[in-house]
Design a protein around this motif. Structure first.
Motif, PDB file in Angstrom:
ATOM      1  N   PRO A  90      48.652  44.672  39.663  1.00 50.26           N
ATOM      2  CA  PRO A  90      49.150  43.324  39.995  1.00 50.26           C
ATOM      3  C   PRO A  90      49.722  43.227  41.403  1.00 50.26           C
ATOM      4  CG  PRO A  90      50.600  44.408  38.406  1.00 50.26           C
ATOM      5  CD  PRO A  90      49.378  45.258  38.520  1.00 50.26           C
ATOM      6  N   THR A  91      50.132  44.361  41.979  1.00 51.97           N
ATOM      7  CA  THR A  91      50.670  44.318  43.342  1.00 51.97           C
ATOM      8  C   THR A  91      49.576  44.065  44.371  1.00 51.97           C
ATOM      9  OG1 THR A  91      50.458  46.718  43.650  1.00 51.97           O
ATOM     10  CG2 THR A  91      52.508  45.916  42.675  1.00 51.97           C
ATOM     11  N   ALA A  92      48.299  44.209  43.950  1.00 50.88           N
ATOM     12  CA  ALA A  92      47.187  43.968  44.878  1.00 50.88           C
ATOM     13  C   ALA A  92      46.815  42.495  44.942  1.00 50.88           C
ATOM     14  CB  ALA A  92      45.966  44.785  44.462  1.00 50.88           C
ATOM     15  N   LEU A  93      47.424  41.660  44.087  1.00 50.84           N
ATOM     16  CA  LEU A  93      47.085  40.242  44.041  1.00 50.84           C
ATOM     17  C   LEU A  93      47.846  39.440  45.084  1.00 50.84           C
ATOM     18  CD1 LEU A  93      47.048  39.568  40.181  1.00 50.84           C
ATOM     19  CD2 LEU A  93      45.151  40.264  41.650  1.00 50.84           C
ATOM     20  N   ASN A  94      47.190  38.418  45.587  1.00 47.36           N
ATOM     21  CA  ASN A  94      47.825  37.428  46.453  1.00 47.36           C
ATOM     22  C   ASN A  94      47.814  36.100  45.690  1.00 47.36           C
ATOM     23  OD1 ASN A  94      48.424  35.408  48.356  1.00 47.36           O
ATOM     24  ND2 ASN A  94      47.516  36.565  50.031  1.00 47.36           N
ATOM     25  N   PRO A  95      48.975  35.562  45.344  1.00 48.38           N
ATOM     26  CA  PRO A  95      49.006  34.320  44.540  1.00 48.38           C
ATOM     27  C   PRO A  95      48.241  33.170  45.164  1.00 48.38           C
ATOM     28  CG  PRO A  95      51.192  35.321  44.676  1.00 48.38           C
ATOM     29  CD  PRO A  95      50.323  36.059  45.651  1.00 48.38           C
ATOM     30  N   ALA A  96      48.060  33.206  46.488  1.00 48.72           N
ATOM     31  CA  ALA A  96      47.336  32.126  47.160  1.00 48.72           C
ATOM     32  C   ALA A  96      45.833  32.319  47.112  1.00 48.72           C
ATOM     33  CB  ALA A  96      47.786  32.023  48.615  1.00 48.72           C
ATOM     34  N   HIS A  97      45.383  33.488  46.666  1.00 45.03           N
ATOM     35  CA  HIS A  97      43.947  33.764  46.614  1.00 45.03           C
ATOM     36  C   HIS A  97      43.365  33.398  45.251  1.00 45.03           C
ATOM     37  CE1 HIS A  97      43.634  36.817  50.171  1.00 45.03           C
ATOM     38  NE2 HIS A  97      44.311  35.721  50.489  1.00 45.03           N
ATOM     39  N   ARG A  98      42.039  33.311  45.191  1.00 44.22           N
ATOM     40  CA  ARG A  98      41.326  33.027  43.960  1.00 44.22           C
ATOM     41  C   ARG A  98      40.563  34.271  43.512  1.00 44.22           C
ATOM     42  NH1 ARG A  98      37.329  30.047  44.512  1.00 44.22           N
ATOM     43  NH2 ARG A  98      37.236  30.001  46.776  1.00 44.22           N
ATOM     44  N   TYR A  99      40.621  34.553  42.197  1.00 46.82           N
ATOM     45  CA  TYR A  99      39.967  35.737  41.654  1.00 46.82           C
ATOM     46  C   TYR A  99      39.045  35.323  40.502  1.00 46.82           C
ATOM     47  CZ  TYR A  99      43.577  38.103  44.310  1.00 46.82           C
ATOM     48  OH  TYR A  99      44.403  38.529  45.332  1.00 46.82           O
ATOM     49  N   GLN A 100      37.941  36.033  40.385  1.00 46.93           N
ATOM     50  CA  GLN A 100      37.000  35.798  39.298  1.00 46.93           C
ATOM     51  C   GLN A 100      36.566  37.128  38.702  1.00 46.93           C
ATOM     52  OE1 GLN A 100      33.689  33.496  40.785  1.00 46.93           O
ATOM     53  NE2 GLN A 100      34.931  31.678  41.193  1.00 46.93           N
ATOM     54  N   ILE A 101      36.131  37.083  37.454  1.00 44.59           N
ATOM     55  CA  ILE A 101      35.581  38.261  36.808  1.00 44.59           C
ATOM     56  C   ILE A 101      34.115  38.005  36.493  1.00 44.59           C
ATOM     57  CG2 ILE A 101      36.308  37.525  34.490  1.00 44.59           C
ATOM     58  CD1 ILE A 101      36.728  40.517  33.848  1.00 44.59           C
ATOM     59  N   ARG A 102      33.276  38.979  36.779  1.00 45.43           N
ATOM     60  CA  ARG A 102      31.856  38.858  36.452  1.00 45.43           C
ATOM     61  C   ARG A 102      31.432  40.071  35.642  1.00 45.43           C
ATOM     62  NH1 ARG A 102      28.357  41.760  39.840  1.00 45.43           N
ATOM     63  NH2 ARG A 102      29.336  42.658  41.692  1.00 45.43           N
ATOM     64  N   ALA A 103      30.334  39.925  34.925  1.00 39.00           N
ATOM     65  CA  ALA A 103      29.892  40.989  34.025  1.00 39.00           C
ATOM     66  C   ALA A 103      28.382  41.132  34.072  1.00 39.00           C
ATOM     67  CB  ALA A 103      30.340  40.693  32.597  1.00 39.00           C
ATOM     68  N   THR A 104      27.922  42.356  33.861  1.00 37.05           N
ATOM     69  CA  THR A 104      26.498  42.635  33.741  1.00 37.05           C
ATOM     70  C   THR A 104      26.292  43.637  32.613  1.00 37.05           C
ATOM     71  OG1 THR A 104      26.597  44.445  35.355  1.00 37.05           O
ATOM     72  CG2 THR A 104      26.032  42.253  36.198  1.00 37.05           C
ATOM     73  N   ILE A 105      25.093  43.630  32.056  1.00 38.76           N
ATOM     74  CA  ILE A 105      24.687  44.672  31.115  1.00 38.76           C
ATOM     75  C   ILE A 105      23.406  45.284  31.659  1.00 38.76           C
ATOM     76  CG2 ILE A 105      23.999  45.241  28.767  1.00 38.76           C
ATOM     77  CD1 ILE A 105      25.532  42.877  27.745  1.00 38.76           C
ATOM     78  N   SER A 106      23.406  46.607  31.830  1.00 35.91           N
ATOM     79  CA  SER A 106      22.262  47.310  32.388  1.00 35.91           C
ATOM     80  C   SER A 106      21.901  48.495  31.508  1.00 35.91           C
ATOM     81  CB  SER A 106      22.559  47.799  33.812  1.00 35.91           C
ATOM     82  OG  SER A 106      22.917  46.730  34.656  1.00 35.91           O
ATOM     83  N   CYS A 107      20.677  48.980  31.707  1.00 41.70           N
ATOM     84  CA  CYS A 107      20.219  50.179  31.003  1.00 41.70           C
ATOM     85  C   CYS A 107      19.223  50.904  31.897  1.00 41.70           C
ATOM     86  CB  CYS A 107      19.592  49.819  29.663  1.00 41.70           C
ATOM     87  SG  CYS A 107      19.047  51.268  28.714  1.00 41.70           S
ATOM     88  N   ASP A 108      19.528  52.161  32.203  1.00 43.55           N
ATOM     89  CA  ASP A 108      18.651  52.972  33.067  1.00 43.55           C
ATOM     90  C   ASP A 108      18.372  52.280  34.396  1.00 43.55           C
ATOM     91  OD1 ASP A 108      18.457  54.961  31.123  1.00 43.55           O
ATOM     92  OD2 ASP A 108      16.728  54.011  30.165  1.00 43.55           O
ATOM     93  N   GLY A 109      19.406  51.655  34.951  1.00 45.94           N
ATOM     94  CA  GLY A 109      19.266  51.006  36.242  1.00 45.94           C
ATOM     95  C   GLY A 109      18.612  49.638  36.211  1.00 45.94           C
TER      96      GLY A 109
END
Length: 270
Positions: A90-109
């Motif tokens: 949490p110390t790496a966050l800047n309250p003025a910045h925007r953050y998103q989470i993304r996801a992928t599913i892969s298999c053997d590259g």
């Protein structure tokens, strides 16, 4: 004997103080974003598929997103929905910045599924505890599409698809487009409201846009969010492919970020 009793007494009194000091020591300041990933297609995952989650700082439209936390979750034969737990500092966050989470599913590259919608987290009123992410299959190229003689440079490319969603081509100033100058290595275009400018580096199928920026006019309706998403797609591009009259801009995980259609050049590059 008297000294021994005195020593034992002092140790007994000192023990609670030592214990108290130990319990008061600060713990490692790590927090988590939890949730699930799923998809609607009735397709079973291979037993060795891996889910990858990335929390990114997406505050700058003129630069690629910066990762602040990543987690890989082996599925081990499990099927969706698959829970996840991404630890971040949490110390790496800047309250003025925007953050998103993304996801992928892969298999053997090979990329099997990826998130295409924006999923804000952590700051500016976004969810902090739990988020459910709906994945999509990577956008396939048109069946039977053949390599084209259409040149990447000197062509007027109109945006027709962005992050897996169709974009209705506009006219005049409402059209989102780009052109790449072969001699100056410059990028010019429009997001549908503001002018886009920057430079690019080209090496075979590798393509990276640099210092992507735009003018700052206010845009009506949903034009501004689409324009910002287009700028982010350009900044995140690492490769391209041309099939027929279609240009596919791809990201690091080979996801199609944007699809553009070739048109006749309408204006000379500045």
């Amino acid at each position: 004997m008297h000294r021994a009793r005195l020593l034992v007494t002092l140790l007994l009194f000192a023990a609670p103080l030592v214990l108290g000091q130990s319990s008061a020591e600060p713990e490692h300041s790590a927090s988590t974003v939890t949730g699930t990933v799923t998809y609607r297609q009735r397709i079973a995952l291979p037993p060795d598929a891996v889910v990858r989650l990335v929390i990114e700082d997406v505050s700058r439209a003129d630069a690629p997103a910066t990762s602040i936390a990543e987690e890989q979750v082996p599925t081990n034969g499990k099927q969706v929905p698959i829970p996840f737990d991404v630890k971040y500092d949490p110390t790496a966050l800047n309250p003025a910045h925007r953050y998103q989470i993304r996801a992928t599913i892969s298999c053997d590259g090979k990329l099997l599924f990826t998130s295409t919608a924006a999923h804000p987290v952590l700051t500016q009123g976004a969810p902090e505890k739990h988020i459910d992410i709906l994945l999509q299959q990577p956008q396939p190229e048109p069946p039977g599409a053949k390599p084209s003689a259409t040149s990447l440079t000197g062509t007027h490319w109109t945006l027709t698809q962005l992050n897996g969603e169709a974009v209705t081509p506009g006219t005049g100033r409402s059209e989102a487009w780009i052109e790449l100058a072969a001699d100056t290595k410059r990028l010019a275009g429009s997001g549908g409201c503001n002018r886009i400018m920057g430079s690019y580096e080209l090496d075979g199928s590798t393509l990276r846009f640099r210092q992507v920026a735009s003018t700052m006019m206010a845009c009506p309706g949903d034009v501004m969010p689409r324009e910002q998403a287009f700028l982010k797609a350009l900044s995140a591009t690492t490769s391209f492919r041309i099939r027929g009259s279609a240009l596919f801009l791809r990201g690091e995980d080979n996801t199609v970020l944007a699809r553009l259609t070739a048109q006749s050049p309408k204006a000379a590059m500045p």
